[in-house]
Design a protein around this motif. Structure first.
Motif, short mmCIF file in Angstrom:
data_model
loop_
_atom_site.label_atom_id
_atom_site.label_comp_id
_atom_site.label_asym_id
_atom_site.label_seq_id
_atom_site.Cartn_x
_atom_site.Cartn_y
_atom_site.Cartn_z
N ARG A 60 0.88 -1.17 0.00
CA ARG A 60 0.00 0.00 0.00
C ARG A 60 0.91 1.21 0.00
NH1 ARG A 60 -2.98 -3.30 -1.24
NH2 ARG A 60 -4.92 -3.92 -0.30
N VAL A 61 0.40 2.31 -0.45
CA VAL A 61 1.20 3.51 -0.56
C VAL A 61 0.91 4.41 0.62
CG1 VAL A 61 1.67 5.51 -1.99
CG2 VAL A 61 1.18 3.31 -3.05
N ALA A 62 1.96 4.78 1.34
CA ALA A 62 1.79 5.68 2.48
C ALA A 62 1.43 7.06 1.96
CB ALA A 62 3.07 5.74 3.30
N SER A 63 0.46 7.67 2.59
CA SER A 63 0.06 9.03 2.21
C SER A 63 -0.46 9.72 3.46
CB SER A 63 -1.01 8.97 1.12
OG SER A 63 -2.20 8.45 1.66
N GLY A 64 -1.40 10.65 3.29
CA GLY A 64 -1.97 11.34 4.44
C GLY A 64 -2.72 10.39 5.36
N THR A 65 -3.22 9.30 4.82
CA THR A 65 -3.88 8.28 5.64
C THR A 65 -2.87 7.16 5.85
OG1 THR A 65 -4.76 7.20 3.68
CG2 THR A 65 -6.17 8.84 4.74
N LEU A 108 19.46 -15.78 -2.54
CA LEU A 108 19.15 -14.88 -1.43
C LEU A 108 17.93 -14.02 -1.73
CD1 LEU A 108 20.05 -13.98 1.38
CD2 LEU A 108 21.54 -12.31 0.27
N THR A 109 17.75 -13.61 -2.97
CA THR A 109 16.57 -12.81 -3.32
C THR A 109 15.30 -13.62 -3.11
OG1 THR A 109 16.52 -13.35 -5.70
CG2 THR A 109 17.84 -11.45 -5.03
N VAL A 110 15.35 -14.91 -3.44
CA VAL A 110 14.17 -15.77 -3.24
C VAL A 110 13.86 -15.86 -1.74
CG1 VAL A 110 13.23 -18.10 -3.53
CG2 VAL A 110 14.62 -17.08 -5.36
N LEU A 111 14.88 -16.09 -0.94
CA LEU A 111 14.70 -16.15 0.51
C LEU A 111 14.13 -14.85 1.06
CD1 LEU A 111 15.16 -17.45 3.35
CD2 LEU A 111 17.48 -16.56 3.22
N LEU A 112 14.75 -13.74 0.69
CA LEU A 112 14.30 -12.44 1.22
C LEU A 112 12.89 -12.07 0.78
CD1 LEU A 112 17.59 -10.37 0.90
CD2 LEU A 112 16.56 -11.31 2.98
N MET A 113 12.56 -12.35 -0.48
CA MET A 113 11.21 -12.05 -0.94
C MET A 113 10.19 -12.89 -0.17
SD MET A 113 11.27 -9.55 -3.05
CE MET A 113 9.52 -9.62 -3.26
N GLY A 114 10.52 -14.14 0.06
CA GLY A 114 9.61 -15.00 0.84
C GLY A 114 9.40 -14.47 2.24
N VAL A 115 10.48 -14.02 2.87
CA VAL A 115 10.38 -13.46 4.22
C VAL A 115 9.53 -12.18 4.22
CG1 VAL A 115 11.72 -12.37 6.09
CG2 VAL A 115 12.51 -14.52 5.06
N LEU A 116 9.75 -11.33 3.23
CA LEU A 116 8.97 -10.09 3.14
C LEU A 116 7.47 -10.39 3.02
CD1 LEU A 116 11.20 -7.99 0.73
CD2 LEU A 116 10.85 -7.58 3.17
N ILE A 117 7.15 -11.40 2.23
CA ILE A 117 5.73 -11.78 2.06
C ILE A 117 5.20 -12.38 3.35
CG2 ILE A 117 4.13 -13.31 0.84
CD1 ILE A 117 6.16 -13.08 -1.57
N ALA A 118 5.93 -13.34 3.91
CA ALA A 118 5.47 -14.04 5.12
C ALA A 118 5.28 -13.08 6.29
CB ALA A 118 6.45 -15.15 5.48
N CYS A 119 6.14 -12.08 6.39
CA CYS A 119 6.07 -11.12 7.51
C CYS A 119 5.24 -9.89 7.17
CB CYS A 119 7.49 -10.71 7.92
SG CYS A 119 8.47 -12.06 8.56
N ALA A 120 4.64 -9.87 5.99
CA ALA A 120 3.79 -8.75 5.54
C ALA A 120 4.50 -7.40 5.67
CB ALA A 120 2.47 -8.74 6.30
N VAL A 121 5.76 -7.37 5.23
CA VAL A 121 6.55 -6.14 5.28
C VAL A 121 6.06 -5.20 4.18
CG1 VAL A 121 8.86 -5.15 4.98
CG2 VAL A 121 8.55 -7.31 6.23
N ARG A 122 5.82 -3.96 4.59
CA ARG A 122 5.40 -2.93 3.64
C ARG A 122 6.45 -1.84 3.61
NH1 ARG A 122 -1.04 -2.29 4.88
NH2 ARG A 122 -1.60 -4.33 4.05
N LEU A 123 6.75 -1.38 2.40
CA LEU A 123 7.75 -0.32 2.21
C LEU A 123 7.14 0.79 1.38
CD1 LEU A 123 10.89 -2.45 1.25
CD2 LEU A 123 10.39 -1.44 3.47
N PRO A 124 7.67 2.00 1.51
CA PRO A 124 7.24 3.06 0.58
C PRO A 124 7.57 2.62 -0.85
CG PRO A 124 8.55 3.97 2.37
CD PRO A 124 8.64 2.47 2.49
N THR A 125 6.80 3.12 -1.79
CA THR A 125 6.98 2.71 -3.19
C THR A 125 8.41 2.87 -3.65
OG1 THR A 125 4.68 3.25 -3.66
CG2 THR A 125 6.15 3.03 -5.55
N TRP A 126 9.06 4.00 -3.33
CA TRP A 126 10.43 4.23 -3.79
C TRP A 126 11.39 3.20 -3.22
CZ3 TRP A 126 14.39 4.99 -0.44
CH2 TRP A 126 14.05 5.36 0.87
N ALA A 127 11.21 2.83 -1.94
CA ALA A 127 12.11 1.84 -1.32
C ALA A 127 11.86 0.45 -1.89
CB ALA A 127 11.93 1.85 0.19
N GLY A 128 10.58 0.12 -2.09
CA GLY A 128 10.24 -1.18 -2.69
C GLY A 128 10.78 -1.30 -4.11
#
Length: 193
Positions: A60-65, A108-128
Motif C-alpha cells: 500500500r502507498v503511504a500518504s496522508g492516511t 538470497l533474493t528468493v529467501l528475502l522475498m519470501g520473508v517479506l511476504i510471510a512477515c507482511a513487510v510494507r515499504l514506501p513505493t520508492w524503497a520497494g
C-alpha cells in the motif's frame, strides 16, 4: 484442506526437489519462445518472479492516511521497476559482465522475498522499487549471460512479466503469507545447494 496450505506445501515440495541442474539447465534453444520459457525452467527464477508479484500486490502507498489503495500507476511502479532493472542486468550479462556472487545472490533474493511476504513487510513505493530493482539486476544478469540474443531477451522479459502478473493475482489471495513462508524455505534450500 485450505488452498493456501496446499499452495505452501506444493512450493515447499518444489524447494526440496531443487537442484543446481534444475535451476539452470543448458540453453541450446534461443529466440522469443525459448526466452519466454526461460523463467519457467529454473526454480529460482520462477519463485523470484512470483514472489515479486505477490509482494508488490500486497503493498500500500503511504500518504496522508495510514495506508490507502494505490493508483494504477503506483500499482505498476514495482513490477515496472523490476522489469526495467531486469533488462539492465540482462544487457550487462549479454555484454559478458557478470555480477559477483550471482548464484548465491539470486538464491538470497528468493529467501528475502519470501520473508517479506510471510512477515507482511510494507515499504514506501520508492524503497520497494529500489529493492526490487537490485534483485531484478541479479536475475536479469543471469538471463543475459545464459541467453544473450535480443529476441531471447524480449522473450524472458515477456515471460517474467506474465509471472509477475500471476504473482500479483496470488498476492490478493488470503493465504499469500503461507506462500511467502514456502518461498522463503525454497530460497534457504537454494542457498544450501
Amino acid at each position: 484442506m485450505k488452498k493456501s496450505v496446499v499452495t505452501a506445501v506444493l512450493l515447499a515440495a518444489a524447494a526440496v526437489a531443487a537442484t543446481p541442474a534444475l535451476a539452470h539447465p543448458g540453453h541450446a534453444d534461443t529466440g522469443l519462445a525459448a526466452g519466454m520459457l526461460h523463467p519457467l525452467t529454473g526454480l529460482d527464477h520462477l519463485l523470484a518472479m512470483l514472489a515479486a508479484g505477490i509482494w508488490s500486490a500486497r503493498q500500500r502507498v503511504a500518504s496522508g492516511t495510514p495506508f490507502r489503495d494505490p493508483s494504477l500507476a503506483q500499482r505498476l511502479a514495482l513490477p515496472a521497476a523490476f522489469l526495467a532493472m531486469m533488462g539492465a542486468g540482462a544487457a550487462a550479462g549479454a555484454l559478458g559482465l557478470q555480477v559477483p556472487g550471482l548464484e548465491g545472490g539470486i538464491a538470497l533474493t528468493v529467501l528475502l522475498m519470501g520473508v517479506l511476504i510471510a512477515c507482511a513487510v510494507r515499504l514506501p513505493t520508492w524503497a520497494g522499487a529500489a529493492m526490487l530493482g537490485v534483485f531484478a539486476v541479479l536475475h536479469g544478469n543471469a538471463h543475459g549471460l545464459e541467453l544473450p540474443q535480443l529476441t531471447s531477451a524480449a522473450g524472458y522479459l515477456i515471460g517474467s512479466a506474465l509471472l509477475l502478473a500471476g504473482g500479483r493475482v496470488l498476492g490478493k489471495l488470503p493465504g499469500a503469507r503461507f506462500a511467502g513462508a514456502a518461498i522463503a524455505a525454497a530460497g534457504a534450500g537454494l542457498l544450501a545447494l
